[in-house]
Design a protein around this motif. Structure first.
Motif, short mmCIF file in Angstrom:
data_model
loop_
_atom_site.label_atom_id
_atom_site.label_comp_id
_atom_site.label_asym_id
_atom_site.label_seq_id
_atom_site.Cartn_x
_atom_site.Cartn_y
_atom_site.Cartn_z
N VAL A 125 0.83 -1.20 0.00
CA VAL A 125 0.00 0.00 0.00
C VAL A 125 0.87 1.25 0.00
CG1 VAL A 125 -1.60 1.36 1.40
CG2 VAL A 125 -2.02 -1.07 1.06
N GLY A 150 -11.11 -4.03 -1.82
CA GLY A 150 -12.42 -3.97 -1.23
C GLY A 150 -13.38 -3.34 -2.22
N GLN A 167 -14.37 -0.29 -2.45
CA GLN A 167 -13.97 1.04 -2.88
C GLN A 167 -12.49 1.30 -2.67
OE1 GLN A 167 -15.99 3.08 -4.51
NE2 GLN A 167 -17.69 1.64 -4.31
N SER A 168 -11.68 0.24 -2.70
CA SER A 168 -10.25 0.42 -2.46
C SER A 168 -9.47 -0.71 -3.11
CB SER A 168 -9.94 0.45 -0.96
OG SER A 168 -10.27 -0.80 -0.37
N PHE A 221 -5.92 -3.14 -2.57
CA PHE A 221 -4.97 -3.57 -1.56
C PHE A 221 -3.59 -3.72 -2.18
CE2 PHE A 221 -8.67 -6.13 0.47
CZ PHE A 221 -9.21 -4.97 0.97
N THR A 244 -3.35 -4.84 3.81
CA THR A 244 -3.94 -4.13 4.93
C THR A 244 -5.43 -3.99 4.69
OG1 THR A 244 -3.56 -1.98 3.88
CG2 THR A 244 -1.83 -2.82 5.33
N HIS A 245 -6.21 -3.93 5.75
CA HIS A 245 -7.66 -3.94 5.60
C HIS A 245 -8.18 -2.69 4.90
CE1 HIS A 245 -8.20 -7.61 7.83
NE2 HIS A 245 -7.49 -7.14 8.84
N SER A 246 -7.55 -1.54 5.13
CA SER A 246 -8.07 -0.31 4.55
C SER A 246 -7.71 -0.17 3.07
CB SER A 246 -7.56 0.90 5.33
OG SER A 246 -6.14 0.90 5.35
N GLY A 247 -6.47 -0.52 2.71
CA GLY A 247 -6.04 -0.38 1.32
C GLY A 247 -5.93 1.08 0.91
N PRO A 267 -7.92 4.02 -0.99
CA PRO A 267 -9.24 4.38 -1.50
C PRO A 267 -9.16 4.81 -2.97
CG PRO A 267 -8.86 5.40 0.64
CD PRO A 267 -7.54 4.83 0.18
N HIS A 270 -9.38 8.50 -3.51
CA HIS A 270 -8.15 9.22 -3.23
C HIS A 270 -7.22 9.20 -4.43
CE1 HIS A 270 -4.87 10.91 -0.87
NE2 HIS A 270 -4.09 9.97 -1.33
N GLU A 281 -14.31 -9.29 2.08
CA GLU A 281 -14.65 -8.10 2.84
C GLU A 281 -15.33 -7.05 1.98
OE1 GLU A 281 -11.07 -6.69 4.54
OE2 GLU A 281 -10.81 -8.39 5.88
#
Length: 224
Positions: A30, A61, A63-64, A66, A71-74, A76, A79, A108
């Motif tokens: 990331v 995910g 809207q993202s 990885f 990582t879970h957030s990745g 966006p 962004h 997820e």
């Protein structure tokens, strides 16, 4: 050779034949993704070219995307697009900014069941214009984007089959053979192919395609 490497090889050949200078990056974290995209957005060489194309192939995910560190957030997707808007990347202001994203959604993420095509232009009444310098024409910060996002279940990436993504395969074929057609026309044809595929396979094998664009002129990708 991995599935994603095969896909990127095909795309590299396609865009090289279209006259683009191609740079590719594999197996990024990331942090790497953010760093490289930041560097690319601030490249002064953009002023010497007519358009910019970015292709992302990754797990992600809804809207993202990885990195290999998963990582879970990745990162966006919104962004990423903001990094190339006119106020953040003035060297590409007024030039087509084309994004093709193949996102293999993990458990997820949320994946729709059907293919969908959306063409979106900002309202002129609600647009906020920014003048870069005295005498310059006013260009909306979100103008001239072509944002094509394809989501598929991550299980398609993990299969042993050598076949590349249907979305990326159709994209390469259309760009390679039908160079007198606009990019929007080619994408509509691509979406039709995906729709036909989805009507014949299980939910896990379907591709979901979204298109949003704010192009102000017809864009044809063809090597002179």
């Amino acid at each position: 050779m991995t599935q994603k490497q095969k896909q990127t090889n095909i795309l590299q050949e396609t865009f090289t034949s279209l006259g683009y200078e191609v740079k590719r990056f594999l197996h990024l974290t990331v942090e790497n993704i953010m760093h490289i995209l930041g560097q690319v957005a601030h490249m002064p060489q953009h002023q010497d070219y007519d358009s910019f194309v970015c292709i992302l192939v990754s797990r992600g995910g809804s809207q993202s995307v990885f990195g290999v560190d998963q990582t879970h957030s990745g990162v966006p997707l919104d962004h990423i697009r903001r990094m190339f808007m006119a106020d953040a990347c003035p060297s590409l202001s007024g030039k087509p900014k084309v994004f093709f994203i193949q996102n293999y959604v993990t458990s997820e993420g949320q994946l729709e069941d059907s293919s969908f095509l959306e063409v979106d232009r900002p309202s002129v009444k609600s647009a906020e214009f920014k003048v870069r310098q005295p005498g310059a024409c006013m260009i909306h910060r979100e103008a001239d984007f072509f944002w094509s996002l394809c989501k598929a279940d991550v299980s398609l990436l993990e299969r042993s089959s050598p076949s590349p993504s249907l979305y990326l395969k159709c994209l390469s074929q259309k760009l390679g053979k039908e160079r007198k057609h606009s990019l929007l026309e080619l994408h509509i044809e691509l979406n039709s192919k995906v729709y036909d595929w989805n009507s014949r396979v299980s939910a896990k094998e379907r591709y979901c395609v979204w298109l949003q664009h704010t192009l102000r002129k017809k864009l044809i990708l063809s090597c002179k």
